[in-house]
Scaffold this motif. Structure first.
Motif, PDB file in Angstrom:
ATOM      1  N   THR A   1      26.865  -3.007 -18.287  1.00 15.80           N
ATOM      2  CA  THR A   1      25.575  -3.005 -17.605  1.00 15.80           C
ATOM      3  C   THR A   1      25.503  -4.211 -16.671  1.00 15.80           C
ATOM      4  O   THR A   1      25.795  -5.340 -17.076  1.00 15.80           O
ATOM      5  CB  THR A   1      24.424  -3.057 -18.617  1.00 15.80           C
TER       6      THR A   1
ATOM      7  N   TYR B   1      23.174  -6.281 -13.355  1.00  9.83           N
ATOM      8  CA  TYR B   1      21.799  -6.567 -12.962  1.00  9.83           C
ATOM      9  C   TYR B   1      21.785  -6.954 -11.494  1.00  9.83           C
ATOM     10  O   TYR B   1      22.643  -7.710 -11.007  1.00  9.83           O
ATOM     11  CB  TYR B   1      21.218  -7.710 -13.800  1.00  9.83           C
ATOM     12  N   THR B   2      20.806  -6.442 -10.789  1.00 12.59           N
ATOM     13  CA  THR B   2      20.639  -6.770  -9.381  1.00 12.59           C
ATOM     14  C   THR B   2      19.999  -8.144  -9.232  1.00 12.59           C
ATOM     15  O   THR B   2      19.680  -8.825 -10.221  1.00 12.59           O
ATOM     16  CB  THR B   2      19.772  -5.698  -8.705  1.00 12.59           C
TER      17      THR B   2
ATOM     18  N   PHE C   1      21.583  -1.782 -13.980  1.00  5.82           N
ATOM     19  CA  PHE C   1      22.174  -0.543 -13.483  1.00  5.82           C
ATOM     20  C   PHE C   1      23.577  -0.413 -14.064  1.00  5.82           C
ATOM     21  O   PHE C   1      24.235  -1.413 -14.387  1.00  5.82           O
ATOM     22  CB  PHE C   1      22.214  -0.514 -11.956  1.00  5.82           C
ATOM     23  N   THR C   2      24.023   0.828 -14.255  1.00  2.00           N
ATOM     24  CA  THR C   2      25.336   1.145 -14.810  1.00  2.00           C
ATOM     25  C   THR C   2      26.053   2.083 -13.865  1.00  2.00           C
ATOM     26  O   THR C   2      25.539   2.476 -12.804  1.00  2.00           O
ATOM     27  CB  THR C   2      25.205   1.798 -16.196  1.00  2.00           C
TER      28      THR C   2
ATOM     29  N   ALA D   1      26.493   5.100 -14.287  1.00  2.00           N
ATOM     30  CA  ALA D   1      25.879   6.418 -14.256  1.00  2.00           C
ATOM     31  C   ALA D   1      24.806   6.533 -13.184  1.00  2.00           C
ATOM     32  O   ALA D   1      24.364   7.644 -12.863  1.00  2.00           O
ATOM     33  CB  ALA D   1      25.271   6.741 -15.628  1.00  2.00           C
ATOM     34  N   ASP D   2      24.366   5.413 -12.577  1.00  2.00           N
ATOM     35  CA  ASP D   2      23.330   5.478 -11.539  1.00  2.00           C
ATOM     36  C   ASP D   2      23.907   6.057 -10.252  1.00  2.00           C
ATOM     37  O   ASP D   2      25.066   5.798  -9.893  1.00  2.00           O
ATOM     38  CB  ASP D   2      22.765   4.079 -11.270  1.00  2.00           C
ATOM     39  N   PRO D   3      23.095   6.830  -9.533  1.00  2.00           N
ATOM     40  CA  PRO D   3      23.615   7.426  -8.281  1.00  2.00           C
ATOM     41  C   PRO D   3      24.008   6.380  -7.246  1.00  2.00           C
ATOM     42  O   PRO D   3      24.991   6.555  -6.527  1.00  2.00           O
ATOM     43  CB  PRO D   3      22.447   8.295  -7.797  1.00  2.00           C
ATOM     44  N   ASP D   4      23.213   5.294  -7.116  1.00  2.00           N
ATOM     45  CA  ASP D   4      23.504   4.262  -6.134  1.00  2.00           C
ATOM     46  C   ASP D   4      24.296   3.113  -6.737  1.00  2.00           C
ATOM     47  O   ASP D   4      24.095   1.943  -6.412  1.00  2.00           O
ATOM     48  CB  ASP D   4      22.201   3.729  -5.530  1.00  2.00           C
ATOM     49  N   TYR D   5      25.193   3.445  -7.705  1.00  2.00           N
ATOM     50  CA  TYR D   5      25.973   2.422  -8.392  1.00  2.00           C
ATOM     51  C   TYR D   5      26.889   1.674  -7.419  1.00  2.00           C
ATOM     52  O   TYR D   5      26.971   0.429  -7.455  1.00  2.00           O
ATOM     53  CB  TYR D   5      26.803   3.083  -9.502  1.00  2.00           C
TER      54      TYR D   5
ATOM     55  N   LYS E   1      24.903  -0.909  -5.228  1.00  2.00           N
ATOM     56  CA  LYS E   1      24.424  -2.062  -5.984  1.00  2.00           C
ATOM     57  C   LYS E   1      25.587  -2.946  -6.437  1.00  2.00           C
ATOM     58  O   LYS E   1      25.474  -4.169  -6.448  1.00  2.00           O
ATOM     59  CB  LYS E   1      23.620  -1.594  -7.186  1.00  2.00           C
TER      60      LYS E   1
END
Length: 480
Positions: free
Chosen positions: A404, A406-407, A413-414, A416-420, A423
């Motif tokens: 995991t 962090y921004t 965010f991991t 699995a996020d669409p905007d991985y 980020k």
């Protein structure tokens, strides 16, 4: 009070000295054993006049090292001295040595009082045990069966008694089958030499397997072993052929037995279950070495089920349920290989019995449970599916072990996020501003860093003064 101080030292002690030691003797002036307080007061000597000043006390008599033979030793209960002169000590009790100890230890005079006591050594008893003594067996103990069977059947009057004894032994101890069956078969090869002896052996095993319910499985295993290891093969047939002929005799009266009385049906049910065990355990080797089951038993079991369902009594239906639980999966696989639908017909017949027959509620429940068992492939576990590589599409836990991040705003965010990707790239650019530090702030700079070289280890003057004051104050408190 003044009278008490005028008494000479030791005056009262010398007058009552004989009463404290050696009571009962003439020198001590004591009283015989058992004298009460009243008699002691009557024999007490009159008080002497008080002596003025201090008088020299009489010399003390040397203590005896040991009492004279036969003398009694009186020990006062309380060792305190009487509170006033002329008072008698408390009542004493004589202590006598036990007669047994007086007989063993000789009496000693005063001259040999300091001699060491004699040590009495008990005599050593000689053991009568011998290494050559026969083995001890408690009452009711029977020696190991293996020893008797290794001796062969010569110790038995007849062959039937030897075989029956071994069958009873297997019934009580089925775990001994693997260790004793080989010796049993070798003994039978030396004893069973005629057609009548072989026929008698088959009958004994059949009767044991059908009369004792718990022996049906062990009897089937025994029949399978003997069918491969008995060497006798007379004109009437070998062991397996004679066994199948005996089963056929009972099979031919199946319809009458299913309709008979309770005793007849019970014997018939035992035969049905034994035949099912034979079908599972009796192996037949083909010409090419392939091991198969006896097809004739498969056909016989199918007809036996028809006879049981044709007479839907409770005990007949219970026997059919037991037989299908025992052999249902094997029978269905064998029928499917031959393209038969016999199991479908049997299940349909069971459903008709549940709807039409006047059987008990518990038996109907057993039949329904059997149908449910067959629908689950007789409880057999299906083979696991072939291995597939995990992907985000077919595995919901694909991203479970991903880290995991962090921004800059603290939003996690991991992968699995669409905007991985976006980020994560931002995170990498942010780390470029601190090349010498990891995410947790660990310093990765090497030696010779210009910023670190400017830092010295000297303390500020105010801090140094405060530290010295603290040390002095601590030392002062420690010395107080």
């Amino acid at each position: 009070m003044s009278d008490g101080f005028d008494r000479a030292p030791g005056a009262g002690r010398g007058r009552s000295r004989g009463l404290g030691r050696g009571g009962g003797g003439p020198e001590g002036g004591g009283f015989p054993n058992g004298a009460g307080p009243a008699e002691r007061a009557r024999h007490q000597p009159p008080p002497q006049p008080k002596a003025p000043g201090f008088l020299q006390p009489p010399p003390l008599r040397q203590p005896r090292t040991a009492p004279p033979p036969g003398a009694q030793c009186e020990v006062p209960v309380s060792p305190q001295r009487p509170s006033r002169p002329g008072a008698l000590p408390e009542q004493t009790r004589p202590l006598r040595a036990p007669p047994s100890s007086q007989d063993k230890i000789p009496q000693q005079n005063s001259e040999s009082a300091m001699a060491k006591p004699q040590v009495v050594v008990a005599p050593v008893l000689m053991s009568k045990l011998s290494v050559n003594a026969p083995e001890f067996y408690p009452s009711g103990y029977s020696s190991n069966y293996t020893e008797s069977y290794e001796d062969g059947c010569e110790d038995y009057p007849t062959l039937s008694e030897y075989v029956q004894d071994f069958l009873n032994h297997l019934t009580e101890q089925p775990g001994s089958f693997e260790t004793e069956i080989e010796q049993f078969a070798e003994t039978l090869n030396g004893c069973v030499t005629t057609d009548d002896a072989l026929q008698e052996l088959v009958e004994l095993i059949y009767q044991q397997a059908t009369s004792i319910p718990n022996f049906s499985y062990m009897g089937a295993r025994l029949c399978n072993y003997l069918s491969h290891h008995l060497t006798i093969s007379p004109q009437s047939g070998n062991f397996r052929q004679l066994l199948l002929q005996r089963c056929r005799t009972e099979y031919e009266v199946k319809d009458q037995a299913a309709k008979g009385d309770e005793v007849t049906r019970k014997r018939f049910h035992a035969f049905v279950l034994f035949l099912g065990e034979l079908y599972l355990n009796l192996e037949i080797k083909g010409t090419n070495g392939q091991v198969t089951r006896a097809d004739i038993l498969q056909v016989g079991l199918r007809e036996l089920l028809n006879a049981l369902f044709s007479n839907p009594m409770d005990d007949n239906l219970i026997c059919a349920v037991k037989l299908l639980k025992l052999t249902g999966s094997v029978l269905e696989d064998a029928w499917k290989e031959k393209g038969k639908i016999d199991m479908e017909e049997i299940i349909q017949r069971i459903e008709n019995v549940v709807l039409d027959a006047n059987c008990s509620r518990d038996v109907k429940q057993m039949l329904l449970k059997l149908v449910e068992l067959r629908s689950s492939n007789w409880g057999r576990v299906h083979a696991t599916s072939t291995y597939r590589e995990a992907t985000p599409e077919n595995d919901p836990n694909y991203f479970m072990n991903e880290p995991t991040f962090y921004t800059s705003d603290g939003v996690p965010f991991t992968a699995a996020d669409p905007d991985y990707q976006e980020k994560y790239q931002e995170l990498l650019e942010r780390e470029d501003f601190f090349p010498d530090y990891e995410e947790n702030g660990t310093d990765l700079s090497g030696a010779g860093d210009p910023y670190l070289d400017d830092i010295d280890d000297e303390m500020d003057p105010e801090i140094e003064e405060a530290y010295e004051k603290f040390c002095l104050e601590s030392e002062r408190k420690r010395k107080q």
